[in-house]
Scaffold this motif. Structure first.
Motif, PDB file in Angstrom:
ATOM      1  N   ASP A   1      30.419  43.881  41.011  1.00  0.00           N
ATOM      2  CA  ASP A   1      30.145  43.688  39.590  1.00  0.00           C
ATOM      3  C   ASP A   1      30.760  44.838  38.791  1.00  0.00           C
ATOM      4  N   LEU A   2      31.682  44.520  37.901  1.00  0.00           N
ATOM      5  CA  LEU A   2      32.388  45.531  37.122  1.00  0.00           C
ATOM      6  C   LEU A   2      32.030  45.424  35.643  1.00  0.00           C
ATOM      7  N   PRO A   3      32.106  46.534  34.913  1.00  0.00           N
ATOM      8  CA  PRO A   3      31.943  46.462  33.458  1.00  0.00           C
ATOM      9  C   PRO A   3      33.124  45.716  32.833  1.00  0.00           C
ATOM     10  N   TRP A   4      33.018  45.376  31.547  1.00  0.00           N
ATOM     11  CA  TRP A   4      34.027  44.552  30.897  1.00  0.00           C
ATOM     12  C   TRP A   4      35.432  45.150  31.013  1.00  0.00           C
ATOM     13  N   LEU A   5      35.578  46.421  30.731  1.00  0.00           N
ATOM     14  CA  LEU A   5      36.894  47.046  30.777  1.00  0.00           C
ATOM     15  C   LEU A   5      37.453  47.069  32.190  1.00  0.00           C
ATOM     16  N   GLY A   6      36.610  47.430  33.163  1.00  0.00           N
ATOM     17  CA  GLY A   6      37.043  47.433  34.555  1.00  0.00           C
ATOM     18  C   GLY A   6      37.426  46.043  35.025  1.00  0.00           C
ATOM     19  N   LEU A   7      36.702  45.039  34.528  1.00  0.00           N
ATOM     20  CA  LEU A   7      36.996  43.649  34.870  1.00  0.00           C
ATOM     21  C   LEU A   7      38.400  43.267  34.398  1.00  0.00           C
ATOM     22  N   ILE A   8      38.707  43.569  33.147  1.00  0.00           N
ATOM     23  CA  ILE A   8      40.009  43.208  32.579  1.00  0.00           C
ATOM     24  C   ILE A   8      41.137  43.946  33.299  1.00  0.00           C
ATOM     25  N   LEU A   9      40.966  45.252  33.497  1.00  0.00           N
ATOM     26  CA  LEU A   9      42.012  46.042  34.144  1.00  0.00           C
ATOM     27  C   LEU A   9      42.262  45.588  35.579  1.00  0.00           C
ATOM     28  N   SER A  10      41.182  45.292  36.307  1.00  0.00           N
ATOM     29  CA  SER A  10      41.337  44.886  37.703  1.00  0.00           C
ATOM     30  C   SER A  10      42.077  43.564  37.819  1.00  0.00           C
ATOM     31  N   ARG A  11      41.816  42.642  36.902  1.00  0.00           N
ATOM     32  CA  ARG A  11      42.458  41.319  36.981  1.00  0.00           C
ATOM     33  C   ARG A  11      43.950  41.409  36.689  1.00  0.00           C
ATOM     34  N   VAL A  12      44.359  42.376  35.902  1.00  0.00           N
ATOM     35  CA  VAL A  12      45.778  42.525  35.578  1.00  0.00           C
ATOM     36  C   VAL A  12      46.491  43.379  36.624  1.00  0.00           C
ATOM     37  N   LEU A  13      45.907  44.519  36.958  1.00  0.00           N
ATOM     38  CA  LEU A  13      46.580  45.481  37.833  1.00  0.00           C
ATOM     39  C   LEU A  13      46.653  45.014  39.281  1.00  0.00           C
ATOM     40  N   LEU A  14      45.745  44.133  39.685  1.00  0.00           N
ATOM     41  CA  LEU A  14      45.743  43.696  41.083  1.00  0.00           C
ATOM     42  C   LEU A  14      46.619  42.469  41.339  1.00  0.00           C
ATOM     43  N   ILE A  15      47.269  41.952  40.305  1.00  0.00           N
ATOM     44  CA  ILE A  15      48.143  40.796  40.511  1.00  0.00           C
ATOM     45  C   ILE A  15      49.244  41.094  41.535  1.00  0.00           C
ATOM     46  N   PRO A  16      49.927  42.245  41.471  1.00  0.00           N
ATOM     47  CA  PRO A  16      50.942  42.537  42.507  1.00  0.00           C
ATOM     48  C   PRO A  16      50.343  42.602  43.915  1.00  0.00           C
ATOM     49  N   ILE A  17      49.126  43.142  44.050  1.00  0.00           N
ATOM     50  CA  ILE A  17      48.479  43.207  45.364  1.00  0.00           C
ATOM     51  C   ILE A  17      48.213  41.799  45.883  1.00  0.00           C
TER      52      ILE A  17
END
Length: 318
Positions: free
Chosen positions: A217-233
């Motif tokens: 469970d991530l906060p709103w900002l962490g949620l948004i960043l994780s969904r974008v930054l983890l696309i290459p992974i």
């Protein structure tokens, strides 16, 4: 069929009234002009394709991601401009770059951020656990992907692109079976192929559920960043899975695992006409010819040469 070179890595992509074929060393596109000619364009692969990234597990998935975003989109623009009635209709330079950026932003927003934000909203409203929220997000993402593919597949122009996608698959399936590459021959082969980019997308969506669930469970900002930054992974993981599946198709368990991927391809392919198969054959033969020449070092002196563009008779490849 005589195959002087067994291609260790190749694939393809549908274009607007055309097909792109890619090998390890070369790429070629064949496009049907409004006048009925088949226009060929081929070139050696350079840059990132000549680095060690192409042979390093997981990192080579980044090459495939660039393949779709860079090489694939460039040839898509070439095929679109070929169909333009006049110069004012062509999209090139800054206009094309802006179109690409907007398209990527919309894709990330629709397929990654929107499902995540909707899931997070449902969590706050219904008091769901982090695991349940991630599962709901994954379902929403899958629905968005399938719904989008189904929706655009009802557009007549996209249906023609999907038919060229089917032509690409049939050509590769026929080549792998050792068949002579004529429209009539390859038309007997399946529309689906286990290494298809559609399979890549579905695999990426499924893996996103697993990866994002690990994050909890991530906060709103962490949620948004994780969904974008983890696309290459996610792209790297999806590529390795698709590659592993393609190497183990004779395993009964693997043959069952790929069924959802093959099913989804029914939405992104259409039965091609014989003239579409002519275009796909022309692209594959042009790629194979340049691939073979490069592999034998006969074209090393042309490494800096510009792409080769030519027009061929519509029935030359039969």
């Amino acid at each position: 069929m005589n195959r002087p070179l067994k291609l260790p890595a190749y694939g393809g992509q549908a274009l607007i009234e055309g097909v792109l074929m890619r090998g390890r060393h070369a790429v070629a596109a064949a496009m049907r002009s409004p006048q009925g000619e088949i226009i060929l364009q081929s070139e050696p692969l350079r840059g990132i394709y000549l680095t060690r990234l192409t042979s390093i597990p997981f990192l080579r998935g980044l090459v495939i991601l660039w393949d779709a975003l860079g090489l694939g989109m460039r040839y898509l623009s070439i095929s679109a401009n070929l169909q333009a009635n006049d110069e004012s209709e062509k999209i090139e330079g800054p206009a094309w770059a802006l179109t690409l950026v907007i398209s990527l932003a919309l894709a990330v927003g629709l397929f990654f951020l929107l499902p995540a934000l909707l899931g997070k909203g449902l969590q706050a409203w219904l008091g769901l656990s982090g695991l349940a929220t991630n599962l709901i997000e994954g379902v929403l993402r899958l629905v968005a992907v399938i719904g989008y593919i189904w929706g655009i597949g009802r557009i007549p122009d996209i249906q023609r692109v999907f038919a060229y996608h089917g032509a690409e698959h049939k050509t590769i399936n026929a080549y792998e079976a050792g068949a002579e590459l004529t429209p009539e021959n390859i038309n007997r082969y399946p529309l689906e192929h286990p290494r298809c980019g559609t399979s890549f997308i579905l695999t990426l969506v499924v893996l996103s559920v697993l990866v994002f669930s690990i994050l909890g469970d991530l906060p709103w900002l962490g949620l948004i960043l994780s969904r974008v930054l983890l696309i290459p992974i996610l792209a790297m993981l999806a590529y390795e899975y698709i590659r592993w599946v393609a190497d183990h198709l004779d395993n009964p368990l693997v043959s069952q695992l790929i069924r959802p991927n093959l099913w989804l391809q029914k939405l992104t392919t259409r039965p091609p006409s014989l003239d579409m198969l002519e275009v796909s054959i022309a692209a594959f033969k042009a790629m194979l010819e340049l691939e073979t020449a490069l592999a034998s070092n006969s074209l090393n002196r042309q490494e800096s040469a510009p792409p080769v563009v030519a027009a061929v008779d519509a029935h030359q490849n039969q």
